[in-house]
Design a protein around this motif. Structure first.
Motif, PDB file in Angstrom:
ATOM      1  N   LYS A   1       0.855  -1.189   0.000  1.00  0.00           N
ATOM      2  CA  LYS A   1       0.000   0.000   0.000  1.00  0.00           C
ATOM      3  C   LYS A   1       0.894   1.244   0.000  1.00  0.00           C
ATOM      4  O   LYS A   1       0.777   2.108   0.860  1.00  0.00           O
ATOM      5  CB  LYS A   1      -0.933  -0.007   1.203  1.00  0.00           C
ATOM      6  CG  LYS A   1      -2.062  -0.998   1.093  1.00  0.00           C
ATOM      7  CD  LYS A   1      -3.045  -0.849   2.214  1.00  0.00           C
ATOM      8  CE  LYS A   1      -3.876   0.389   1.966  1.00  0.00           C
ATOM      9  NZ  LYS A   1      -5.109   0.440   2.756  1.00  0.00           N
ATOM     10  N   ARG A   2       1.749   1.329  -0.994  1.00  0.00           N
ATOM     11  CA  ARG A   2       2.724   2.406  -1.106  1.00  0.00           C
ATOM     12  C   ARG A   2       2.041   3.776  -1.061  1.00  0.00           C
ATOM     13  O   ARG A   2       1.126   4.046  -1.834  1.00  0.00           O
ATOM     14  CB  ARG A   2       3.471   2.257  -2.427  1.00  0.00           C
ATOM     15  CG  ARG A   2       4.489   3.336  -2.659  1.00  0.00           C
ATOM     16  CD  ARG A   2       4.995   3.305  -4.106  1.00  0.00           C
ATOM     17  NE  ARG A   2       6.027   4.299  -4.277  1.00  0.00           N
ATOM     18  CZ  ARG A   2       7.328   4.044  -4.258  1.00  0.00           C
ATOM     19  NH1 ARG A   2       7.746   2.815  -4.106  1.00  0.00           N
ATOM     20  NH2 ARG A   2       8.196   5.003  -4.411  1.00  0.00           N
ATOM     21  N   PRO A   3       2.488   4.653  -0.170  1.00  0.00           N
ATOM     22  CA  PRO A   3       1.943   6.014  -0.150  1.00  0.00           C
ATOM     23  C   PRO A   3       2.455   6.808  -1.354  1.00  0.00           C
ATOM     24  O   PRO A   3       3.603   6.638  -1.778  1.00  0.00           O
ATOM     25  CB  PRO A   3       2.495   6.612   1.143  1.00  0.00           C
ATOM     26  CG  PRO A   3       3.154   5.509   1.875  1.00  0.00           C
ATOM     27  CD  PRO A   3       3.420   4.412   0.918  1.00  0.00           C
ATOM     28  N   LEU A   4       1.604   7.654  -1.887  1.00  0.00           N
ATOM     29  CA  LEU A   4       1.996   8.576  -2.954  1.00  0.00           C
ATOM     30  C   LEU A   4       1.981   9.975  -2.352  1.00  0.00           C
ATOM     31  O   LEU A   4       0.987  10.384  -1.755  1.00  0.00           O
ATOM     32  CB  LEU A   4       1.030   8.485  -4.141  1.00  0.00           C
ATOM     33  CG  LEU A   4       0.830   7.087  -4.730  1.00  0.00           C
ATOM     34  CD1 LEU A   4      -0.124   7.147  -5.921  1.00  0.00           C
ATOM     35  CD2 LEU A   4       2.146   6.454  -5.136  1.00  0.00           C
TER      36      LEU A   4
ATOM     37  N   ASP B   1      -5.191  19.631  -1.674  1.00  0.00           N
ATOM     38  CA  ASP B   1      -6.374  19.076  -1.012  1.00  0.00           C
ATOM     39  C   ASP B   1      -6.231  17.595  -0.690  1.00  0.00           C
ATOM     40  O   ASP B   1      -7.123  17.007  -0.077  1.00  0.00           O
ATOM     41  CB  ASP B   1      -7.618  19.278  -1.893  1.00  0.00           C
ATOM     42  CG  ASP B   1      -7.991  20.742  -2.009  1.00  0.00           C
ATOM     43  OD1 ASP B   1      -7.783  21.489  -1.034  1.00  0.00           O
ATOM     44  OD2 ASP B   1      -8.492  21.144  -3.078  1.00  0.00           O
ATOM     45  N   VAL B   2      -5.145  16.963  -1.114  1.00  0.00           N
ATOM     46  CA  VAL B   2      -4.940  15.540  -0.861  1.00  0.00           C
ATOM     47  C   VAL B   2      -4.339  15.371   0.530  1.00  0.00           C
ATOM     48  O   VAL B   2      -3.281  15.912   0.828  1.00  0.00           O
ATOM     49  CB  VAL B   2      -4.017  14.900  -1.925  1.00  0.00           C
ATOM     50  CG1 VAL B   2      -3.720  13.445  -1.572  1.00  0.00           C
ATOM     51  CG2 VAL B   2      -4.635  15.003  -3.308  1.00  0.00           C
ATOM     52  N   LYS B   3      -5.040  14.614   1.381  1.00  0.00           N
ATOM     53  CA  LYS B   3      -4.519  14.330   2.721  1.00  0.00           C
ATOM     54  C   LYS B   3      -3.664  13.069   2.714  1.00  0.00           C
ATOM     55  O   LYS B   3      -2.623  13.015   3.353  1.00  0.00           O
ATOM     56  CB  LYS B   3      -5.670  14.150   3.715  1.00  0.00           C
ATOM     57  CG  LYS B   3      -6.379  15.438   4.055  1.00  0.00           C
ATOM     58  CD  LYS B   3      -7.549  15.207   4.969  1.00  0.00           C
ATOM     59  CE  LYS B   3      -7.083  14.943   6.368  1.00  0.00           C
ATOM     60  NZ  LYS B   3      -8.197  14.861   7.329  1.00  0.00           N
ATOM     61  N   LYS B   4      -4.135  12.038   1.982  1.00  0.00           N
ATOM     62  CA  LYS B   4      -3.427  10.763   1.956  1.00  0.00           C
ATOM     63  C   LYS B   4      -3.825  10.026   0.686  1.00  0.00           C
ATOM     64  O   LYS B   4      -4.972  10.076   0.261  1.00  0.00           O
ATOM     65  CB  LYS B   4      -3.817   9.939   3.190  1.00  0.00           C
ATOM     66  CG  LYS B   4      -3.095   8.620   3.305  1.00  0.00           C
ATOM     67  CD  LYS B   4      -3.475   7.904   4.589  1.00  0.00           C
ATOM     68  CE  LYS B   4      -2.710   6.603   4.709  1.00  0.00           C
ATOM     69  NZ  LYS B   4      -3.004   5.889   5.940  1.00  0.00           N
TER      70      LYS B   4
ATOM     71  N   SER C   1       5.322  13.618  -8.872  1.00  0.00           N
ATOM     72  CA  SER C   1       6.047  12.605  -9.653  1.00  0.00           C
ATOM     73  C   SER C   1       5.620  11.189  -9.266  1.00  0.00           C
ATOM     74  O   SER C   1       5.622  10.289 -10.115  1.00  0.00           O
ATOM     75  CB  SER C   1       7.561  12.765  -9.487  1.00  0.00           C
ATOM     76  OG  SER C   1       7.934  12.620  -8.130  1.00  0.00           O
ATOM     77  N   ASP C   2       5.239  10.968  -8.007  1.00  0.00           N
ATOM     78  CA  ASP C   2       4.738   9.658  -7.578  1.00  0.00           C
ATOM     79  C   ASP C   2       3.435   9.337  -8.301  1.00  0.00           C
ATOM     80  O   ASP C   2       3.237   8.229  -8.790  1.00  0.00           O
ATOM     81  CB  ASP C   2       4.481   9.619  -6.069  1.00  0.00           C
ATOM     82  CG  ASP C   2       5.731   9.790  -5.231  1.00  0.00           C
ATOM     83  OD1 ASP C   2       6.840   9.522  -5.735  1.00  0.00           O
ATOM     84  OD2 ASP C   2       5.601  10.212  -4.060  1.00  0.00           O
ATOM     85  N   PHE C   3       2.541  10.331  -8.358  1.00  0.00           N
ATOM     86  CA  PHE C   3       1.253  10.125  -9.022  1.00  0.00           C
ATOM     87  C   PHE C   3       1.463   9.877 -10.511  1.00  0.00           C
ATOM     88  O   PHE C   3       0.839   8.995 -11.091  1.00  0.00           O
ATOM     89  CB  PHE C   3       0.330  11.327  -8.794  1.00  0.00           C
ATOM     90  CG  PHE C   3      -0.204  11.407  -7.395  1.00  0.00           C
ATOM     91  CD1 PHE C   3      -1.456  10.888  -7.096  1.00  0.00           C
ATOM     92  CD2 PHE C   3       0.525  11.992  -6.373  1.00  0.00           C
ATOM     93  CE1 PHE C   3      -1.966  10.949  -5.807  1.00  0.00           C
ATOM     94  CE2 PHE C   3       0.028  12.061  -5.084  1.00  0.00           C
ATOM     95  CZ  PHE C   3      -1.223  11.541  -4.796  1.00  0.00           C
ATOM     96  N   ALA C   4       2.361  10.634 -11.145  1.00  0.00           N
ATOM     97  CA  ALA C   4       2.629  10.450 -12.571  1.00  0.00           C
ATOM     98  C   ALA C   4       3.215   9.065 -12.844  1.00  0.00           C
ATOM     99  O   ALA C   4       2.886   8.427 -13.850  1.00  0.00           O
ATOM    100  CB  ALA C   4       3.575  11.546 -13.065  1.00  0.00           C
TER     101      ALA C   4
ATOM    102  N   VAL D   1      -5.895   3.459  -6.725  1.00  0.00           N
ATOM    103  CA  VAL D   1      -5.482   4.091  -5.477  1.00  0.00           C
ATOM    104  C   VAL D   1      -6.681   4.287  -4.561  1.00  0.00           C
ATOM    105  O   VAL D   1      -7.834   4.219  -4.990  1.00  0.00           O
ATOM    106  CB  VAL D   1      -4.815   5.466  -5.719  1.00  0.00           C
ATOM    107  CG1 VAL D   1      -3.511   5.323  -6.474  1.00  0.00           C
ATOM    108  CG2 VAL D   1      -5.756   6.432  -6.420  1.00  0.00           C
ATOM    109  N   GLU D   2      -6.374   4.531  -3.302  1.00  0.00           N
ATOM    110  CA  GLU D   2      -7.346   4.968  -2.314  1.00  0.00           C
ATOM    111  C   GLU D   2      -6.869   6.336  -1.856  1.00  0.00           C
ATOM    112  O   GLU D   2      -5.757   6.468  -1.348  1.00  0.00           O
ATOM    113  CB  GLU D   2      -7.413   3.983  -1.155  1.00  0.00           C
ATOM    114  CG  GLU D   2      -7.902   2.619  -1.584  1.00  0.00           C
ATOM    115  CD  GLU D   2      -7.891   1.577  -0.471  1.00  0.00           C
ATOM    116  OE1 GLU D   2      -7.386   1.888   0.636  1.00  0.00           O
ATOM    117  OE2 GLU D   2      -8.383   0.475  -0.714  1.00  0.00           O
TER     118      GLU D   2
END
Length: 164
Positions: A87-90, A145-148, A94-97, A104-105
């Protein structure tokens, strides 16, 4: 991404040294009780195969030195150093790309009455990410706006049964 000042200070200190060790600082979290929190540092290699346990162990010394020199928490704390896991955090654009097309969650600050989304990353820019929830319209969310956000693990239990 929304990070506390302590978490961001630790990330900044670690990222300043990570490249010389060939390491990517995936995420830092401070969790648990205020009197004795846990500082979780997730590492991966900058390039190549995912980091293994022996490599995490080898990197722990400089991570510990860096966090200790920063002295981010005035009380006692526990330091955990690990791989990012399934469950790798983004955390960064660049992580999202890198993981466009992956499920994802994602949790946001309150947006139009909805805080969580599950779906595939449809697109990512330097400012925002577009999530395509299954059976719903795509939604674009600013990184502020992204918390996690974590990758949704895929488990394949359809493998060949032993002895068949």
């Amino acid at each position: 991404m929304v990070k506390s000042k302590v978490e961001q200070d630790i990330i900044d200190a670690l990222e300043a040294r990570a490249a010389e060790h060939g390491i990517d600082i995936v995420d830092v979290e401070v969790v648990g009780a205020t009197k004795a929190p846990c500082v979780r540092v997730r590492l991966d290699k900058l390039e190549g195969d995912p980091i293994n346990l022996d490599e995490v162990t080898a990197q722990t010394a400089w991570v510990s030195e860096t966090v200790e020199a920063l002295d981010p928490i005035s009380s006692a704390y526990t330091l955990e150093v690990s791989s990012p896991g399934m469950k790798r955090p983004l955390r960064r654009p660049s992580d999202f790309a890198r993981f466009v097309g992956e499920d994802v969650e994602l949790t946001t600050t309150a947006m139009e009455g909805r805080r969580s989304y599950k779906g595939a990353i449809a697109a990512a820019t330097d400012a925002c990410v577009t999530i395509q929830p299954e059976g719903e319209d795509a939604v674009t969310i600013a990184f502020d706006d992204v918390k996690k956000c974590t990758l949704k693990p895929v488990f394949d239990f359809k493998g060949v049964k032993e002895g068949n």
